[in-house]
Scaffold this motif. Structure first.
Motif, PDB file in Angstrom:
ATOM      1  N   PRO A 164       3.178  -7.677  -5.574  1.00 46.83           N
ATOM      2  CA  PRO A 164       1.979  -6.814  -6.194  1.00 46.83           C
ATOM      3  C   PRO A 164       1.052  -6.674  -4.870  1.00 46.83           C
ATOM      4  N   ASP A 165       1.347  -7.528  -3.533  1.00 50.34           N
ATOM      5  CA  ASP A 165       0.865  -6.944  -2.499  1.00 50.34           C
ATOM      6  C   ASP A 165       2.047  -6.078  -1.119  1.00 50.34           C
ATOM      7  N   SER A 167       4.558  -3.950  -2.088  1.00 50.96           N
ATOM      8  CA  SER A 167       4.786  -2.980  -3.078  1.00 50.96           C
ATOM      9  C   SER A 167       3.477  -2.104  -2.269  1.00 50.96           C
ATOM     10  N   TYR A 168       2.140  -2.539  -2.537  1.00 54.58           N
ATOM     11  CA  TYR A 168       1.333  -1.730  -3.027  1.00 54.58           C
ATOM     12  C   TYR A 168       1.365  -1.357  -1.107  1.00 54.58           C
ATOM     13  N   GLN A 171       4.126   1.320  -0.114  1.00 56.14           N
ATOM     14  CA  GLN A 171       3.777   2.754  -0.573  1.00 56.14           C
ATOM     15  C   GLN A 171       2.545   3.155   0.915  1.00 56.14           C
ATOM     16  N   ARG A 172       1.655   2.571   0.913  1.00 56.29           N
ATOM     17  CA  ARG A 172       0.357   2.512   1.552  1.00 56.29           C
ATOM     18  C   ARG A 172       1.580   2.812   3.391  1.00 56.29           C
ATOM     19  N   CYS A 312      -0.545  -1.594   8.861  1.00 52.45           N
ATOM     20  CA  CYS A 312      -0.864  -2.318   8.131  1.00 52.45           C
ATOM     21  C   CYS A 312      -1.071  -3.949   8.295  1.00 52.45           C
ATOM     22  N   VAL A 339      -8.777  -3.057   2.123  1.00 51.22           N
ATOM     23  CA  VAL A 339      -8.148  -3.484   0.757  1.00 51.22           C
ATOM     24  C   VAL A 339      -7.749  -4.819   0.454  1.00 51.22           C
ATOM     25  N   LEU A 341      -6.427  -6.686  -2.837  1.00 47.04           N
ATOM     26  CA  LEU A 341      -5.245  -7.019  -4.425  1.00 47.04           C
ATOM     27  C   LEU A 341      -5.775  -8.353  -5.068  1.00 47.04           C
ATOM     28  N   ALA A 343      -4.243  -9.114  -9.050  1.00 45.28           N
ATOM     29  CA  ALA A 343      -3.252  -8.335 -10.189  1.00 45.28           C
ATOM     30  C   ALA A 343      -3.038  -9.762 -10.926  1.00 45.28           C
TER      31      ALA A 343
END
Length: 531
Positions: A164-165, A167-168, A171-172, A312, A339, A341, A343
């Motif tokens: 979950p980390d 993948s985000y 994308q960012r 990041c 941010v 996260l 999940a």
């Protein structure tokens, strides 16, 4: 040309000298490099064997199997292993009697024991590999390697960046095929594998940057993508480099042992090494702000000068976030955002309830209706009466003897117990009927989220460093604006025109054209009147 990595282009079946993952249960996966020989000289007669809590799996039973196949465990002869002799370098084998034989032992006692030759590390061929015998219990599913599967099965050397980390994060960071990514704090290599798949756009020539043709000014193949990974702890670097080679990622990932706080993001000292032109940076460091001095727009920087750079940082503590944000502002980074996260995995399955599910796994074997409950109570009460009636008759017969046995006792017992089956017979009938049922259609479809959060939570800080902007870039941009917009010039600056102003100007022009047309028409009429 490097060999194809199964992370990028998996084959249809599992092959030797490639990574495979054994799925034992939902949260237990075991990775293994499949071998046709015993490369570690463990001494199994069946060759290379992966041992788990749910059975032993010789690699000969895995190689050539389609992905997703269910593989049964095998019976492994552990008595032929000679760990003590092997560790001592003598290659001896332990006998069933407890003694060991060396290479020079040709005595007659060797015929009484099972002795299997194992392959040496430098031996060209394996000598004898016993055919595995399937075990009665135990199985696994054979899965192809993906970053998600590898994250769930990799050996933990440090805290892991979970799916979950990362993948985000990818994308960012706007990571796409052909992107160059800097990663500092490789650790266990979870993010490294995910980033390698994201940037992969074909292999470079000769397995590294550079080739003979179609190269840019830096001598690199354009658009192939690269992950530049840095790690301070040398043993972790060596282990990650070994995994990268085994997984066929060495053409896309470069792992370097370096202290980025002091030495920056360079691959080699001096000018001999390849240059880095990264447009995405991921820092999993205890103090990321100490590395920002190397992430600037200087001529010696490892950042791509022609594009904006996205960054990041991965920090578990809010105090780290505060210092990171302050340092980013001082170094000119923009669009700073934090941010967090959280999940949850959602489980979707069918819930089957009823007495017909008794003895089956993963079901609720309780009465589904009142009629089922009453029927089961009557069955239990009838069986209980039958049992007590038989015991009473047996006690009377034992008291009265053969001559005075109670008349009709056997008939009464048979009548009371008639129509009832034992629990063992009932469970056997349910299992037999299961093969004819369509279980995927039965029951109620339910959705539930897992009760516990099984991931490492952390704070993610994102920022953007704009590209370097010179006077020449400003002049070119000004020319493009003047060409693309309908505007007036005020003191040398371009004044853009809004859509509303354009519509009003067009309307005024149309009204002026109409007035001119009417005036011309009136003039013609006046001329006709004069004549």
């Amino acid at each position: 040309m490097p060999r194809t990595s199964p992370f990028f282009q998996p084959s249809a079946v599992a092959s030797s000298d490639a990574l495979a993952v054994l799925h034992l249960k939902r949260d237990l996966l075991t990775p293994a490099i499949l071998r046709t020989y015993d490369d570690e000289n463990v001494g199994y007669a069946e060759g290379k064997v992966t041992t788990t809590r749910y059975g032993n799996y010789p690699h000969s039973t895995l190689i050539g199997q389609p992905w997703g196949s269910q593989i049964k465990a095998s019976k492994v002869d552990t008595g032929t292993r000679g760990r003590a002799g092997l560790h001592a370098g003598r290659g001896t084998k332990r006998k069933r009697g407890g003694s060991s034989t060396s290479h020079g032992d040709d005595s007659a006692n060797a015929a009484e024991h099972v002795e299997v030759q194992v392959r040496d590390n430098d031996a060209p061929e394996a000598k004898e590999v016993r055919t595995p015998v399937p075990a009665e219990t135990g199985f696994c599913h054979l899965l192809p390697p993906t970053p998600e599967v590898w994250t769930a099965s990799l050996p933990h050397r440090t805290q892991v960046v979970y799916t979950p980390d990362y993948s985000y994060i990818l994308q960012r960071l706007r990571v796409s095929p052909g992107t160059e990514v800097i990663e500092a704090g490789a650790g266990s290599g979870s993010f490294t594998h995910a980033a390698a798949r994201a940037v992969f756009n074909g292999y470079p020539r000769d397995g590294s940057l550079g080739g003979d043709a179609d190269q840019d000014d830096e001598g690199r193949d354009p658009g192939t993508g690269k992950v530049w990974s840095f790690e301070f702890h040398e043993p972790r670097v060596q282990k990650l480099q070994e995994e990268i080679r085994d997984h066929g990622l060495d053409g896309v990932v470069a792992v370097t042992h370096r202290d980025v706080y002091e030495d920056g993001f360079t691959v080699a000292d001096g000018t001999d090494g390849p240059s880095i032109k990264a447009s995405a940076v991921f820092l999993d460091l205890p103090a990321p702000w100490m590395a920002f001095k190397h992430l600037t727009r200087d001529l010696s920087s490892s950042l791509n000068p022609s594009t904006s750079v996205h960054l990041c940082t991965f920090s578990p503590c809010i105090e780290q976030v505060q210092r990171t944000v302050s340092a980013l502002r001082s170094f000119g980074w923009l669009d700073i955002e934090m941010v967090e996260l959280s999940a949850h995995r959602i489980e979707s399955r069918r819930e089957r309830v009823g007495l017909q599910e008794e003895g089956l796994r993963g079901v609720n074997a309780t009465p589904a209706t009142v009629d089922e409950a009453i029927g089961r109570l009557r069955e239990v009460e009838g069986r209980d009466r039958s049992y007590h009636h038989g015991m009473t008759v047996k006690a009377l017969n034992d008291t009265l003897g053969p001559a005075g046995s109670v008349d009709g006792s056997e008939d009464g017992k048979r009548q009371e117990g008639e129509g009832y089956v034992s629990k063992q017979q009932r469970l056997h009938n349910i299992k037999d009927a299961q093969s004819h049922r369509k279980l995927y259609k039965e029951g109620r479809l339910i959705h539930r989220s897992e009760p516990e959060l099984k991931m490492h939570t952390s704070y993610l800080v994102f920022a953007v460093l704009p590209r370097a902007w010179t006077e020449e870039d400003e002049r070119r941009a000004q020319e493009e604006v003047q060409k693309g917009l309908s505007a007036d010039s005020v003191d040398g600056f371009v004044k853009p025109v809004s859509k509303r102003q354009k519509k009003r100007a067009a309307k005024d022009q149309a009204a002026g054209d109409k007035d001119a047309e009417l005036e011309m028409k009136w003039q013609l009429e006046d001329d006709d009147g004069c004549h």
